[in-house]
Enzyme design. Sequence first.
Site, short mmCIF file in Angstrom:
data_model
loop_
_atom_site.label_atom_id
_atom_site.label_comp_id
_atom_site.label_asym_id
_atom_site.label_seq_id
_atom_site.Cartn_x
_atom_site.Cartn_y
_atom_site.Cartn_z
N GLY A 17 0.23 -35.83 2.14
CA GLY A 17 0.52 -35.54 3.54
C GLY A 17 2.02 -35.62 3.78
O GLY A 17 2.79 -35.99 2.89
N LEU A 18 2.43 -35.26 4.97
CA LEU A 18 3.84 -35.29 5.31
C LEU A 18 4.40 -36.72 5.25
O LEU A 18 3.65 -37.69 5.34
CB LEU A 18 4.06 -34.73 6.72
N GLY A 22 1.23 -41.78 6.91
CA GLY A 22 0.41 -42.96 6.65
C GLY A 22 -0.11 -43.09 5.24
O GLY A 22 -0.98 -43.92 4.97
N SER A 92 3.65 -34.72 -2.33
CA SER A 92 3.10 -33.71 -3.25
C SER A 92 2.80 -32.42 -2.49
O SER A 92 1.64 -32.07 -2.28
CB SER A 92 1.85 -34.23 -3.97
#
Length: 205
Positions: A17-18, A22, A92
Amino acid sequence: NVSRTPTSARAVLWFTGLSGSGKSTLANATSSALVDSYKIPSYVLDGDNVRHGLCSDLGFSPVDRTENIRRIGEVAALMSDAGSVVCTAFVSPYRKDREDVRSIMCRKKNGERDISPSQDDKKFVEIYCDADLASCEGRDTKGLYKMARAGKIKDFTGIGSPYEEPEEPDLVVKTGGERSVEECLQYILDYLKEKGIIDKRVKNK
């Protein structure tokens, strides 16, 4: 060679995720729960313990990002083969890189497939921490988005470089503020129980 008991858990939980979505928070929470409540060996791989050592020679170009993820995938596969559940927390950003890691997890040393396709979800679990750019940028605990907007960080994912959302992740966790960390963790543990990675009979403390 590694000696395992029949109940040894072997999996890589790949949190993607960005930045600010989290990933590390949930990876650490999941790993702690596996160790404390389920007595399962677990370890977290993230930028803090990888970029300063194993991948200290890499930058953030597309080629270097791909090599970074390849190395992490190889290490995670070895640790999983030793009987641990490895929780990785990396942006990623490229789909192909994440799929290549899945392939690493499902091969034998001679290059042949280690397990049947139907068992892939028990060895590699792609967990998409789904938070939009505005939510992640609003958190910006390390000031990275601010620096990227100011041009001080080039090729920062979400600003100067794309993030390719998973098309078919194994699990999507809404981390943009819809759920608390505790709720997200329970959602992940329930999934792992459903897939037989952890014991359904054990309750999380």
